[in-house]
Design an enzyme around this catalytic site. Structure first.
Site, short mmCIF file in Angstrom:
data_model
loop_
_atom_site.label_atom_id
_atom_site.label_comp_id
_atom_site.label_asym_id
_atom_site.label_seq_id
_atom_site.Cartn_x
_atom_site.Cartn_y
_atom_site.Cartn_z
N PHE A 182 106.97 46.35 73.60
CA PHE A 182 106.04 47.29 72.99
C PHE A 182 105.70 48.41 73.97
CE2 PHE A 182 103.29 44.26 75.14
CZ PHE A 182 102.25 45.04 75.66
N CYS A 183 105.20 49.51 73.41
CA CYS A 183 104.81 50.68 74.19
C CYS A 183 103.74 51.41 73.39
CB CYS A 183 106.02 51.56 74.50
SG CYS A 183 106.95 52.04 73.03
N THR A 184 103.50 52.67 73.68
CA THR A 184 102.42 53.38 73.00
C THR A 184 102.72 53.62 71.53
OG1 THR A 184 101.93 54.52 75.08
CG2 THR A 184 100.95 55.42 73.08
#
Length: 260
Positions: A182-184
């Site tokens: 996951f990331c922003t």
């Protein structure tokens, strides 16, 4: 009153003329009184924009009229003030730099996990096949310090180009598990999941990233706020600007970077 619409969006799609497209997009964005950052590359488009709702949505609708961008979807949030200082449109080699030419999301995405599915997996402590779920934060270390998922792996990278080396060093942590990167907003974890799958890891990407998770699954299993690369600095799970001060200063001026 929160009257400024902020959108983040990206799409891996073939663009043969990014250098030619750049001034045209900037002219249209400026005419729409928008501020923010658009990055163009042959592999696609990555953008953060803010302005009046009608102007932002109108710009995106015009962009989608180009068949290359027809599938572009945007994540929305609101602020009381314009979080960007100016309108930048850049032509780069990658819309998010990884320095791994074989990782080409436009040729085929890694499997995605919907926010609601990840929340259910974390609620029950395993995926639907009974396997252990590992959430892997692919963001820079200072971003992670603002907030992340409970128990997430954090390899303390300083920039995304370090992710492949970190994956090689720590890959044993992921073997035999269901890995959700996951990331922003989704762009980094999309490339990360492809790279991990090429390494033999059963990896998935969190569809829409943290911001998409906030919109569809709320705050469950997430602690803290989500750093964003604009003047708001970080967002709460309600997608509103956080009131807490920064833990560490951002490594680049607001509005100069466009990472999701």
């Amino acid at each position: 009153m929160a009257s400024v619409l902020n959108v983040s969006a990206y799409l891996f799609t073939q663009i043969d003329d990014p250098a030619t497209l750049r001034p045209a997009l900037r002219e249209r964005a400026v005419a729409a009184r928008l501020k923010g950052t658009i990055i163009l590359a042959e592999e696609g488009i990555n953008l953060f924009l803010a302005g009046a709702a009608a102007d932002v949505r109108g710009f995106l609708d015009d962009l989608r009229a180009d068949e290359r961008f027809a599938a572009l979807t945007a994540k929305e949030s609101w602020s009381a003030e314009q979080p960007f200082a100016r309108m930048l449109v850049k032509h780069k080699r990658e819309i998010i730099r990884m320095d791994r030419p074989t990782v080409r999301p436009g040729a085929g995405r890694a499997p995605a996990v919907a926010p609601e599915t990840l929340r259910r997996w974390l609620d029950q402590g395993h995926d639907d096949a009974g396997r252990e779920v590992v959430v892997l934060d692919t963001r820079n270390a200072f971003e992670v310090d603002y907030g992340t998922f409970e128990g997430a792996l954090d390899w303390r990278i300083d920039r995304f180009t370090q992710f492949p080396a970190a994956a090689e060093e720590h890959g044993a942590q992921l073997a035999g598990k269901t890995v959700v990167s996951f990331c922003t907003g989704g762009i980094r974890c999309e490339k990360a999941a492809i790279h991990l799958r090429e390494s033999g890891i059963d990896a998935y990407q969190l569809d829409g990233g943290i911001l998409g998770y906030f919109a569809h699954a709320g705050a469950a299993h997430f602690r803290g706020d989500c750093f964003v690369f604009d003047g708001r600095e970080s967002l709460t799970p309600a997608l509103t600007p956080a009131l807490t001060p920064a833990l560490t200063p951002a490594p680049a001026a607001h509005g100069e970077r466009c990472e999701q």
